[in-house]
Structure formats: structure tokens, C-alpha cells
Scaffold this active site. Structure first.
Site, PDB file in Angstrom:
ATOM      1  N   TYR A  96    -102.499  57.500 -24.573  1.00 55.51           N
ATOM      2  CA  TYR A  96    -103.335  56.861 -23.554  1.00 55.51           C
ATOM      3  C   TYR A  96    -102.550  55.682 -22.997  1.00 55.51           C
ATOM      4  O   TYR A  96    -102.328  54.689 -23.698  1.00 55.51           O
ATOM      5  CB  TYR A  96    -104.646  56.415 -24.203  1.00 55.51           C
ATOM      6  CG  TYR A  96    -105.713  55.850 -23.304  1.00 55.51           C
ATOM      7  CD1 TYR A  96    -105.571  55.760 -21.930  1.00 55.51           C
ATOM      8  CD2 TYR A  96    -106.912  55.390 -23.858  1.00 55.51           C
ATOM      9  CE1 TYR A  96    -106.565  55.249 -21.122  1.00 55.51           C
ATOM     10  CE2 TYR A  96    -107.928  54.874 -23.068  1.00 55.51           C
ATOM     11  CZ  TYR A  96    -107.749  54.792 -21.711  1.00 55.51           C
ATOM     12  OH  TYR A  96    -108.759  54.276 -20.923  1.00 55.51           O
ATOM     13  N   LYS A 119    -102.885  60.690 -21.069  1.00 58.00           N
ATOM     14  CA  LYS A 119    -103.920  60.254 -20.136  1.00 58.00           C
ATOM     15  C   LYS A 119    -103.411  58.960 -19.518  1.00 58.00           C
ATOM     16  O   LYS A 119    -103.305  57.939 -20.182  1.00 58.00           O
ATOM     17  CB  LYS A 119    -105.249  60.035 -20.857  1.00 58.00           C
ATOM     18  CG  LYS A 119    -106.411  59.778 -19.887  1.00 58.00           C
ATOM     19  CD  LYS A 119    -106.900  58.364 -19.940  1.00 58.00           C
ATOM     20  CE  LYS A 119    -108.050  58.146 -18.954  1.00 58.00           C
ATOM     21  NZ  LYS A 119    -108.684  56.831 -19.061  1.00 58.00           N
TER      22      LYS A 119
END
Length: 311
Positions: A139, A167
Site C-alpha cells: 500500500y 495499491k
């Protein structure tokens, strides 16, 4: 070149965490959010991300959120769970708890609060992945953790199978494009954008899908956008994205100087869901505040302009 078959594609919203008036997890409302997202055609659910207020929740409440979402999803789509912690051992502990509660994958940031360099961030992801028997996605959210996950850091981890995807919520579109280009040679690696205002452009540049906070409010719109991009109908994708950009004005409802950017955004998402009859309250975790009646009225007007129904 081998055809790409990334494991995670489509629209994977970071699920909001509804709270009761006294600040507890609102199970019926959270179940309705999951049903709303599944009805919208999403291809996955991201529990305990930034939009899920994960940093504000105690471990017991985090566990409760995972239980509710995995139960409500009932295997229809994969559930990715944030194991967002300051250091490696803490991330492993949370990731193992998520695994035991039904997570299909975990999402991990770089370490934070502690000062780190890229060698330690690389070791962090390798150690977390080695301790688990489920996929790990990185992330990239430097606004929160103060470290940027560069393509130079991520690609060796991807090539070696340490991470299954990224992400990207960095807002660094040039870096994202470089990562997407390099990922063309990694058939199963997923490149997901969290930049919800330019999903069409990111898809054109090679994104496999999106993780849009605004997708809580309008999952159908993001799914239409994704499907248009996949079939190469860029005019339709652009039109849908333009409508969603206008809807995103809900985050401007909070009066300047009275709420952080986090509170303004999450408060707007929750207020919109409340207006749509999906959650019972727009209660926020302390020290954030709930949006008031005047701010709620502004959000209602945005929903009307976007053609979204209200209860």
C-alpha cells in the site's frame, strides 16, 4: 509476451466502517454497505483501509469489522484486509489475526513513525510475506506513512513473488505509469490505483483496477467506468469519470478550518451513505467530528446532481 492474468482486478472499494451513535461498530449498517457494494458489481472488498478508519479502531474493533465483512461477503468476492501497523512484528500480528478471521489477502504499508530507509522497507515486506500463507499487497500512501514506494523498490519484490500487487494512493502518476509499464512483464501482478479522480487515465496507462473511496457512495459508477475502459470505450469511461469527479465535490462540504482532510473526506462518504439510506449515522471516530446539518445539505445536493437516489 505472456498474457497478463493479474490476481486482483476491477473495482475494490476500501469499505467504510459505520459506527453507532455511541461509537461502536454498527453491524447492520456495515452489512448493508457490503450488500450495496456487491450489488454494484465490485470485484473485491478492502477492509480496514484508510477509508475504513483503521488507524482509529482498537484491535478488538478491527477484528469485529473483519468478521462482519467476511461473513457478509460470503466468498462472493475476495476480501483484502489492511494490516497497517508501525513496524514489522506488529504488521505480522495483525495480518495473522486477519487470516484467522477469513481474509483472502492482506494490505501492508511501509513502516511508519519509526524512521526507515529503503533497505528496511524491503526487509519489512519480505519478513511479513515470509510469516504468512496468503498474498500480500503493498500500500503506497506516503501522505500517511512518509515513505514513497518507488518502482525500484517494488519491482524486485514483485518479480520474486514477495508481493502480489500494489495499491497506489501516492498521487504520483508518473511513478505509477512507470510501475504499470514494468508490470507488463509480470503476468499475475496487480497494479491498482487509489487515485479515484483519474481512474480512466490510469486504466489507459495500464492499471488493472481501482480502489476508490468514493466507490462506497457510487460503486455502480466505478464499475461502469472500469467496464468501459476494459472494452476500450474511452469516451464512455471519460464521461463516467467526469460525473464521478463532480460527485467527489462532496468532500468540500466540511467548513474550512474545522476538519482535517481525512475527516472531510470520510465524513462526506459516511454522510452520503446515510442520505442514501445505507448506514444509520455519519458518526466519526474521535477526534474527528461528524458533519452537521448544513454540510449534509450540501452533500445531498451533490448526490442529486449526480443522479443518485436518497432515502
Amino acid at each position: 509476451m505472456t498474457a497478463r492474468t493479474p490476481r486482483y482486478t476491477g473495482v475494490i472499494p476500501p469499505v467504510v466502517t459505520p459506527l453507532t451513535a455511541d461509537g461502536e461498530i454498527d453491524r447492520p449498517s456495515l452489512e448493508r454497505v457490503v450488500a450495496h457494494l456487491l450489488d454494484g458489481g465490485v470485484s473485491g472488498l478492502f477492509a480496514l483501509g484508510s477509508s475504513g478508519e483503521t488507524a482509529y479502531l482498537t484491535p478488538a474493533r478491527q477484528d469485529e469489522v473483519i468478521r462482519i465483512i467476511t461473513s457478509a461477503a460470503a466468498g462472493q468476492v475476495p476480501v483484502l484486509v489492511g494490516a497497517i501497523e508501525t513496524t514489522t512484528d506488529r504488521a505480522i500480528e495483525r495480518a495473522r489475526a486477519a487470516r484467522g478471521l477469513g481474509a483472502d489477502a492482506v494490505v501492508v504499508t511501509a513502516p511508519f513513525y519509526t524512521r526507515t530507509d529503503d533497505t528496511e522497507i524491503d526487509r519489512h515486506f519480505r519478513t511479513v510475506a515470509a510469516a504468512l500463507d496468503l498474498p500480500v499487497l503493498a500500500y503506497d500512501v506516503p501522505v500517511c506513512v512518509h515513505s514513497k514506494l518507488t518502482p525500484e523498490l517494488l519491482l524486485p519484490l514483485a518479480e520474486e513473488g514477495v508481493i502480489a500487487g500494489v495499491k497506489d494512493s501516492s498521487g504520483d502518476d508518473g511513478s505509477f505509469r512507470r510501475l504499470a509499464i514494468a508490470a507488463r512483464g509480470l503476468p499475475e501482478f496487480s497494479v491498482l490505483t487509489g487515485h479515484e479522480l483519474v481512474v480512466d487515465a490510469m486504466m489507459l496507462g495500464g492499471a488493472d483496477g481501482s480502489v476508490p473511496g468514493l466507490g462506497n457512495v457510487d460503486p455502480h459508477g466505478y464499475v461502469r467506468l472500469h467496464e468501459a475502459a476494459v472494452r476500450g470505450d474511452w469516451a464512455a469511461a471519460r464521461a463516467e469519470q467526469d460525473r464521478l469527479v463532480a460527485l467527489f465535490d462532496i468532500i468540500r462540504a466540511a467548513r474550512p478550518g474545522t476538519a482535517s482532510a481525512t475527516a472531510a473526506g470520510l465524513g462526506a462518504f459516511k454522510t452520503a451513505l446515510m442520505l442514501r439510506g445505507i448506514i444509520a449515522t455519519n458518526r466519526m471516530s474521535a477526534p474527528m467530528r461528524d458533519l452537521d446539518a448544513a454540510e449534509t445539505a450540501e452533500i445531498a445536493a451533490c448526490l442529486d446532481r449526480a443522479g443518485l437516489s436518497r432515502s
